[in-house]
Design a protein around this motif. Structure first.
Motif, PDB file in Angstrom:
ATOM      1  N   LEU A 133      46.778  37.736  43.219  1.00 32.36           N
ATOM      2  CA  LEU A 133      45.523  37.235  43.559  1.00 32.36           C
ATOM      3  C   LEU A 133      44.847  38.706  43.695  1.00 32.36           C
ATOM      4  O   LEU A 133      43.638  38.971  44.248  1.00 32.36           O
ATOM      5  CB  LEU A 133      45.578  36.700  44.968  1.00 32.36           C
ATOM      6  N   SER A 153      41.125  29.059  42.424  1.00 30.23           N
ATOM      7  CA  SER A 153      42.930  28.462  42.800  1.00 30.23           C
ATOM      8  C   SER A 153      41.982  26.260  43.458  1.00 30.23           C
ATOM      9  O   SER A 153      42.884  25.582  43.764  1.00 30.23           O
ATOM     10  CB  SER A 153      44.263  28.472  43.280  1.00 30.23           C
ATOM     11  N   ARG A 154      41.154  26.077  44.076  1.00 29.55           N
ATOM     12  CA  ARG A 154      40.598  24.998  45.262  1.00 29.55           C
ATOM     13  C   ARG A 154      40.181  23.898  43.639  1.00 29.55           C
ATOM     14  O   ARG A 154      39.784  24.702  42.854  1.00 29.55           O
ATOM     15  CB  ARG A 154      39.865  25.081  46.034  1.00 29.55           C
ATOM     16  N   ARG A 200      44.462  41.059  50.609  1.00 24.61           N
ATOM     17  CA  ARG A 200      43.420  40.223  51.163  1.00 24.61           C
ATOM     18  C   ARG A 200      42.337  41.329  52.054  1.00 24.61           C
ATOM     19  O   ARG A 200      41.618  41.215  52.877  1.00 24.61           O
ATOM     20  CB  ARG A 200      44.450  40.013  52.502  1.00 24.61           C
ATOM     21  N   VAL A 233      39.316  29.104  52.162  1.00 25.46           N
ATOM     22  CA  VAL A 233      38.628  28.755  50.762  1.00 25.46           C
ATOM     23  C   VAL A 233      37.970  27.195  51.034  1.00 25.46           C
ATOM     24  O   VAL A 233      37.134  27.228  50.247  1.00 25.46           O
ATOM     25  CB  VAL A 233      40.244  28.545  50.362  1.00 25.46           C
ATOM     26  N   TYR A 277      38.388  37.109  36.259  1.00 23.08           N
ATOM     27  CA  TYR A 277      37.809  35.858  36.392  1.00 23.08           C
ATOM     28  C   TYR A 277      36.071  35.404  36.868  1.00 23.08           C
ATOM     29  O   TYR A 277      35.872  34.245  37.001  1.00 23.08           O
ATOM     30  CB  TYR A 277      38.194  36.114  37.931  1.00 23.08           C
ATOM     31  N   SER A 300      49.564  41.855  43.066  1.00 29.10           N
ATOM     32  CA  SER A 300      49.570  40.310  43.739  1.00 29.10           C
ATOM     33  C   SER A 300      49.149  39.492  42.572  1.00 29.10           C
ATOM     34  O   SER A 300      48.505  39.908  41.631  1.00 29.10           O
ATOM     35  CB  SER A 300      48.756  40.360  44.750  1.00 29.10           C
ATOM     36  N   ALA A 323      40.578  39.717  46.181  1.00 25.42           N
ATOM     37  CA  ALA A 323      41.374  38.437  46.006  1.00 25.42           C
ATOM     38  C   ALA A 323      40.596  37.494  46.188  1.00 25.42           C
ATOM     39  O   ALA A 323      41.334  36.487  46.389  1.00 25.42           O
ATOM     40  CB  ALA A 323      42.205  38.777  47.294  1.00 25.42           C
ATOM     41  N   MET A 324      39.001  37.469  46.984  1.00 24.34           N
ATOM     42  CA  MET A 324      38.736  36.033  47.468  1.00 24.34           C
ATOM     43  C   MET A 324      38.551  35.155  46.588  1.00 24.34           C
ATOM     44  O   MET A 324      38.519  33.984  46.266  1.00 24.34           O
ATOM     45  CB  MET A 324      38.060  36.129  48.036  1.00 24.34           C
ATOM     46  N   MET A 371      41.388  33.132  44.719  1.00 23.71           N
ATOM     47  CA  MET A 371      41.586  31.705  45.357  1.00 23.71           C
ATOM     48  C   MET A 371      40.346  30.916  45.741  1.00 23.71           C
ATOM     49  O   MET A 371      40.672  29.419  46.170  1.00 23.71           O
ATOM     50  CB  MET A 371      41.220  32.568  47.045  1.00 23.71           C
TER      51      MET A 371
END
Length: 537
Positions: free
Chosen positions: A458, A282-283, A427, A255, A306, A456, A275-276, A279
């Protein structure tokens, strides 16, 4: 006006990887095909170095039709081994680098692999498999390490450094494009994982259809950090090979470093899994998210919500699609035709239906199972290795049954709803609930266990298990995790553990997992993520 030499459009007999590499070398001599780990290879360099490796394999007594397992991370030696096996007509058996213990031993035993190519970092996993099945491990004709074998490898029979011969194997006819290239293990649903036999022609068609759908040209740089032991990253290699472009292999997904790697690789196309994306979102946002050249990402399984945040923030437009190890890039849409949250339309060259339990096609808007068929010969897998009954079951009525529940709208767009199969995707990895149940069921104090998917945060799934303890035994959720982490891949270790008095069952004793999935994460469920502990890798 000049005409481009790409993409390659080979005759049927030239859809074999060796023919494709020879033609690429003829049309673009010296042009870099793939790079990673500080190395880079043109098509002719890959042919030469893999030819010397093929000579090593032949000297070891490996012959056409033999299986060679490989458990490596993302390094160019993986592609060298694949190409070397292709020159000899060997079937490469990619093994997840997280596989260990019973699972690793099963892959080697089920595929009847005669040799294993690995690296020193995998030694603990190999030793755990040796403890489970010494006969299978010691029965391998060779265990080759691409780097210096660790001292502990002395406990293994036939373990040695993999060295290439000084002269390459004599160039010849590598065989038919219809012959198997890979045996790729995909998650079992009601039993052990199955080895999917992928032909050379199928892999060519993966590249062909992906190029057309994503819009890849010979000036593109394709960056992937997805693992080479999955069809997604191998497909990226074929996209580069056939389009005339270049592939850059990242070691693994990070990430914090993902955008830096896009910039350093000069990538124009990249690859994401569902899922990526959350993630990455989120940063904290920073300038690196816009300094790259990437215009498009193949991003199957990304929830619609997303798209609205990721694309304006990063400048990367995403396209969805559907493909499985058994099939191909069957459903998708170009950027101008995409519909976020929907996989796309069936691609020309394939047929797709939504059917009921009796394989009758259902009306638009009605959920059902996705079944597929290819028009081009050998564009789908050849079947499951050593499992003719499972092959017949999956291809009944001459349609590939995906086990995925979808819906199709009036415009022909397909939307994924859930899985009919009892499998879990977490994942980016497919997990067999059966295999997790086999491990948990061996734990002292466990009477019965059911493993199933729950949503999940994510996207994709989390692994949950419901356990009926044996009378007089006390078990905690963390005990289950510690038992599992040394016996299965880290991504398969359950996050949620629930202790119950009994499991819901049918009249003939089958566990009704749909009821457990409906109940989901209950108030009495133990959560690894909330416990402050983590899975040891």
């Amino acid at each position: 006006m000049t005409t481009s030499s790409f993409p390659l459009v080979p005759a049927p007999f030239q859809r074999h990887i060796i023919h494709l590499l020879r033609e690429r070398a003829r049309r673009a001599p010296g042009r870099i095909l793939v790079s990673g780990g500080g190395r880079e290879l043109s098509a002719e360099a890959l042919l030469e170095t893999s030819g010397r490796l093929a000579a090593t394999l032949a000297e070891a007594g490996l012959r056409k039709g033999d299986r060679v397992a490989i458990q490596l991370g993302n390094r160019l030696e993986f592609l060298e081994a694949f190409t070397a096996c292709a020159q000899l007509g060997l079937f490469l058996v990619p093994v997840n680098t997280a596989s260990k213990g019973h699972q690793l031993a099963y892959y080697l035993q089920n595929s009847a692999s005669r040799a294993l190519i690995t690296e020193s970092g995998q030694m603990p996993h190999l030793m755990s498999a040796l403890e489970c099945d010494a006969g299978t491990i010691n029965g391998l004709a060779r265990i080759w390490f691409v780097d210096a074998p660790p001292a502990s490898s002395a406990q293994l029979k036939n373990a040695q450094l993999l060295e290439k011969m000084s002269a390459p194997l004599s160039e010849g006819d590598p065989g038919e494009a219809s012959e198997p290239a890979l045996v790729m293990y995909t998650s079992g649903t009601s039993g052990p994982s199955k080895g999917v036999m992928c032909s050379h022609a199928q892999l060519y068609w993966w590249g062909h259809y992906s190029i057309a759908n994503i819009g890849i040209g010979e000036d593109d740089v394709l960056y992937t950090c997805l693992p080479l032991f999955h069809v997604n990253a191998l497909n990226t290699f074929y996209q580069a090979l056939v389009s005339g472009g270049r592939m850059v292999i990242g070691e693994r997904f990070s990430v914090s470093r993902f955008y830096r790697h896009l910039i350093e690789s000069d990538a124009t196309v990249t690859y994401l899994l569902g899922a990526m994306v959350p993630m990455l979102l989120s940063r904290p946002a920073d300038a690196s998210e816009r300094r790259h050249r990437v215009r498009v990402a193949l991003a199957p399984g990304v929830p619609e919500k997303y798209f609205q945040e990721f694309e304006p923030r990063t400048g990367i437009r995403m396209i969805d699609g559907f493909g499985s190890t058994e099939s191909n890039f069957v459903i998708g849409s170009a950027l101008e035709d995409r519909k976020p949250g929907w996989m796309g339309k069936v691609i020309d060259g394939f047929e797709a239906r939504v059917v009921d339990e009796q394989d009758n096609e259902v009306p638009h808007g009605t959920p059902g199972e996705l079944v597929l068929r290819a028009r081009e010969p050998f564009a789908f897998a050849l079947g499951y290795f050593g499992m003719p009954d499972k092959t017949i079951e999956a291809w009944r009525n001459l349609w590939l049954h995906t086990g995925d529940r979808v819906v199709r709208d009036e415009a022909g767009y397909f939307k994924f709803l859930d899985r009919l199969k009892d499998s879990i995707r977490r994942r980016g990895e497919n997990i067999s609930s059966y295999e997790v149940e086999q491990v948990v069921g061996l734990m002292p104090g466990v009477e019965h266990v059911a493993v199933y998917a729950v949503p999940s945060e994510l996207a994709e799934d989390e692994v949950m298990c419901a356990i009926v303890p044996r009378a007089g035994h006390g078990i905690a959720g963390l005990d289950v995790v510690r038992w599992c982490e040394s016996r299965m891949p880290h991504f398969a270790v359950p996050r949620f553990v629930r202790f119950v008095d009994d499991l819901p069952k049918t009249e003939n004793g089958k566990v009704q997992k749909y009821k457990l999935r409906q109940e989901g994460v209950t108030a009495d469920t133990w959560d690894l993520a909330a416990s402050g502990h983590a899975v040891k890798r």
